[in-house]
Design an enzyme around this catalytic site. Structure first.
Site, PDB file in Angstrom:
ATOM      1  N   CYS A 113       0.820  -1.222   0.000  1.00 48.44           N
ATOM      2  CA  CYS A 113       0.000   0.000   0.000  1.00 48.44           C
ATOM      3  C   CYS A 113       0.849   1.265   0.000  1.00 48.44           C
ATOM      4  CB  CYS A 113      -0.907   0.025   1.223  1.00 48.44           C
ATOM      5  SG  CYS A 113      -1.893  -1.442   1.369  1.00 48.44           S
ATOM      6  N   HIS A 256      -3.686   7.047   3.800  1.00 46.89           N
ATOM      7  CA  HIS A 256      -4.012   5.806   3.081  1.00 46.89           C
ATOM      8  C   HIS A 256      -5.451   5.419   3.424  1.00 46.89           C
ATOM      9  CE1 HIS A 256      -4.018   1.883   1.485  1.00 46.89           C
ATOM     10  NE2 HIS A 256      -3.793   1.234   2.609  1.00 46.89           N
ATOM     11  N   ASN A 286     -10.206  -0.300   0.319  1.00 41.63           N
ATOM     12  CA  ASN A 286      -8.747  -0.174   0.330  1.00 41.63           C
ATOM     13  C   ASN A 286      -8.204  -0.631  -1.027  1.00 41.63           C
ATOM     14  OD1 ASN A 286      -5.999  -0.448   0.705  1.00 41.63           O
ATOM     15  ND2 ASN A 286      -6.158  -1.529   2.662  1.00 41.63           N
TER      16      ASN A 286
HETATM   17  N1  ACO Z   1     -18.270  -9.685   9.125  1.00 44.70           N
HETATM   18  C1  ACO Z   1     -18.714 -10.088  10.341  1.00 44.70           C
HETATM   19  N2  ACO Z   1     -17.887 -10.454  11.331  1.00 44.70           N
HETATM   20  C2  ACO Z   1     -16.570 -10.405  11.086  1.00 44.70           C
HETATM   21  C3  ACO Z   1     -16.043  -9.994   9.858  1.00 44.70           C
HETATM   22  C4  ACO Z   1     -16.964  -9.638   8.856  1.00 44.70           C
HETATM   23  N3  ACO Z   1     -16.569  -9.206   7.624  1.00 44.70           N
HETATM   24  N4  ACO Z   1     -14.699 -10.050   9.927  1.00 44.70           N
HETATM   25  C5  ACO Z   1     -14.377 -10.468  11.153  1.00 44.70           C
HETATM   26  N5  ACO Z   1     -15.517 -10.686  11.865  1.00 44.70           N
HETATM   27  C6  ACO Z   1     -15.648 -11.156  13.240  1.00 44.70           C
HETATM   28  C7  ACO Z   1     -14.455 -11.962  13.701  1.00 44.70           C
HETATM   29  O1  ACO Z   1     -14.587 -13.303  13.302  1.00 44.70           O
HETATM   30  C8  ACO Z   1     -14.535 -11.789  15.188  1.00 44.70           C
HETATM   31  O2  ACO Z   1     -15.528 -12.653  15.673  1.00 44.70           O
HETATM   32  P1  ACO Z   1     -15.295 -13.458  17.062  1.00 44.70           P
HETATM   33  O3  ACO Z   1     -15.167 -12.363  18.093  1.00 44.70           O
HETATM   34  O4  ACO Z   1     -16.536 -14.283  17.173  1.00 44.70           O
HETATM   35  O5  ACO Z   1     -14.027 -14.228  16.856  1.00 44.70           O
HETATM   36  C9  ACO Z   1     -15.085 -10.364  15.360  1.00 44.70           C
HETATM   37  O6  ACO Z   1     -15.673 -10.013  14.100  1.00 44.70           O
HETATM   38  C10 ACO Z   1     -14.013  -9.353  15.713  1.00 44.70           C
HETATM   39  O7  ACO Z   1     -12.923  -9.535  14.798  1.00 44.70           O
HETATM   40  P2  ACO Z   1     -11.677  -8.616  14.864  1.00 44.70           P
HETATM   41  O8  ACO Z   1     -10.725  -9.023  13.767  1.00 44.70           O
HETATM   42  O9  ACO Z   1     -11.147  -8.562  16.250  1.00 44.70           O
HETATM   43  O10 ACO Z   1     -12.357  -7.210  14.490  1.00 44.70           O
HETATM   44  P3  ACO Z   1     -11.715  -5.791  14.486  1.00 44.70           P
HETATM   45  O11 ACO Z   1     -12.536  -4.886  15.264  1.00 44.70           O
HETATM   46  O12 ACO Z   1     -10.221  -5.817  14.753  1.00 44.70           O
HETATM   47  O13 ACO Z   1     -11.894  -5.364  12.959  1.00 44.70           O
HETATM   48  C11 ACO Z   1     -10.610  -5.162  10.978  1.00 44.70           C
HETATM   49  C12 ACO Z   1     -11.292  -6.104  11.936  1.00 44.70           C
HETATM   50  C13 ACO Z   1     -11.677  -4.283  10.333  1.00 44.70           C
HETATM   51  C14 ACO Z   1      -9.934  -6.012   9.888  1.00 44.70           C
HETATM   52  C15 ACO Z   1      -9.580  -4.302  11.729  1.00 44.70           C
HETATM   53  O14 ACO Z   1      -8.738  -5.092  12.501  1.00 44.70           O
HETATM   54  C16 ACO Z   1      -8.782  -3.477  10.805  1.00 44.70           C
HETATM   55  O15 ACO Z   1      -9.292  -2.582  10.179  1.00 44.70           O
HETATM   56  N6  ACO Z   1      -7.465  -3.710  10.756  1.00 44.70           N
HETATM   57  C17 ACO Z   1      -6.598  -3.000   9.861  1.00 44.70           C
HETATM   58  C18 ACO Z   1      -6.734  -3.647   8.570  1.00 44.70           C
HETATM   59  C19 ACO Z   1      -6.299  -2.794   7.459  1.00 44.70           C
HETATM   60  O16 ACO Z   1      -6.872  -1.777   7.179  1.00 44.70           O
HETATM   61  N7  ACO Z   1      -5.279  -3.276   6.808  1.00 44.70           N
HETATM   62  C20 ACO Z   1      -4.827  -2.677   5.690  1.00 44.70           C
HETATM   63  C21 ACO Z   1      -3.719  -1.720   6.012  1.00 44.70           C
HETATM   64  S1  ACO Z   1      -2.377  -2.111   5.120  1.00 44.70           S
HETATM   65  C22 ACO Z   1      -2.953  -2.219   3.615  1.00 44.70           C
HETATM   66  O17 ACO Z   1      -3.668  -1.358   3.202  1.00 44.70           O
HETATM   67  C23 ACO Z   1      -2.653  -3.414   2.811  1.00 44.70           C
END
Ligand code: ACO
Length: 329
Positions: A113, A256, A286
């Protein structure tokens, strides 16, 4: 070292087809409510049959038109991508061929990215060595080609698109703005936090193999989130400090476009008010290396970036990599 780098023109292009959160509800166990509340994303544009180079070509034509230059005026073509048309040859060579030009320097940048910002710094270095250079820097990605459509925690995040910029030294002609500075950084110790494990020499394809999950994007979301906010904020302060600026001097922050919560957290950490923070992640998701040039091009087009504005760009991605750029329009 002060290097005069002019931004001659910006352009972006996204495929027509839109994949909404409601569409994703039919593919994986997710909901519009979960995706919007955790990421701020509602839609993303996805390709039907276009490739990375197809999108790069359209964005490049727009940037060249804004720059008032012909493709043949270019001296260097840089494409930031990890989803090029083929492992070999590079997307930049294929783009050169599509633009109908020959005998220019062409290279791809692999910084996920952060690739476009790494591309800006590479262009600055070329211009420092060869002030007459005219450089096309493109970020183009088909993220949907490397997404695991069975993994709900990643497949909802990404979209396809391309953005481009034409950069030159100070040629005395008109320009949109100046690229004042760039700072880039990385930490390979965190490489597996966001990775595609298969398909390289560490885990090559063998004829007849089934394509398993290891050939698609895997991410430790929470870890990436934490590092993204911390590093984007600190490198932003670093690039500002090099010019005696503080975050109060920033007119527009272009982070980003990974996730609205990350965008807001970075703005907050830098004490930049929300109305100065540009975001289009709700419509595009993204788009990795394309996210910054799409955001810059769109912000300029709709007047969110105006003449005289000091614009702070900050990015973060797999590697892990990160960087910031300072632009004066
Ligand atoms: N729909 C429904 N539930 C979901 C989904 C979905 N799409 N995805 C995950 N869950 C569930 C998980 O299974 C978990 O359930 P559980 O508690 O029963 O195990 C629950 O939601 C919480 O999951 P987390 O991963 O802890 O959720 P979080 O609040 O951290 O959000 C997210 C996840 C959105 C991916 C977040 O961590 C994030 O934004 N991280 C940064 C990711 C990013 O932007 N990366 C790119 C940057 S670098 C680049 O651009 C390549």
């Amino acid at each position: 070292m002060s290097i005069n780098v002019h931004i001659k023109g910006l352009g972006h292009h996204v495929p027509e087809k839109i994949l909404s959160n409601q569409d994703l509800e039919k593919i994986v166990d997710t909901s519009d409510e979960w995706i919007t509340s955790r990421t701020g994303i509602s839609n993303r544009h996805i390709v039907e049959d276009e490739t990375c180079v197809d999108l790069a070509y359209e964005a490049s034509l727009k940037a060249l038109k804004k720059a008032g230059l012909e493709a043949d005026d270019l001296t260097h073509i840089i494409v930031a991508t990890f989803t090029g048309d083929r492992p070999l040859p590079s997307a930049s060579c294929l783009l050169m061929e599509r633009l109908g030009i020959k005998q220019k320097a062409a290279m791809d940048i692999a910084a996920a990215c952060s690739g476009f910002v790494y591309g800006l710094e590479t262009a600055r270095a070329f211009i420092a060595l060869h002030p007459e250079s005219k450089i096309l820097v493109v970020g183009s990605e088909i993220l949907t080609s490397r997404v695991n459509w069975k993994d709900r925690s990643t497949c909802v995040l990404f979209g396809d698109g391309a953005g481009a910029a034409v950069l030159t030294g100070d040629d005395g002609a008109e320009h949109d703005g100046k690229l004042l500075d760039v700072v880039i950084s990385a930490d390979g110790a965190l490489s597996m936090a966001l990775a595609i494990k298969g398909g390289g020499s560490a885990l090559p394809y063998h004829l007849g193999d089934n394509v398993g999950e290891e050939y698609f994007i895997e991410m430790r979301g929470r870890e990436v989130f934490k590092h993204a906010v911390r590093n984007m904020a600190s490198i932003s302060k670093e690039v500002l400090a090099r010019h005696g600026y503080t975050t109060d001097d920033v007119d527009v922050l272009v982070p980003h476009q990974a996730n609205q919560r990350i965008i807001e957290a970075v703005g907050k950490k830098l004490s930049i008010p929300v109305e100065k923070v540009f975001s289009n992640v709700s419509r595009f998701g993204n788009t990795s290396a394309a996210s910054i040039p799409i955001a810059l091009s769109e912000a300029k087009e709709i007047g969110a970036i105006k003449e005289g504005d000091l614009v702070l760009v900050t990015t973060f991605g797999g590697g892990l990599t990160w960087g910031s750029a300072l632009l004066q329009f």
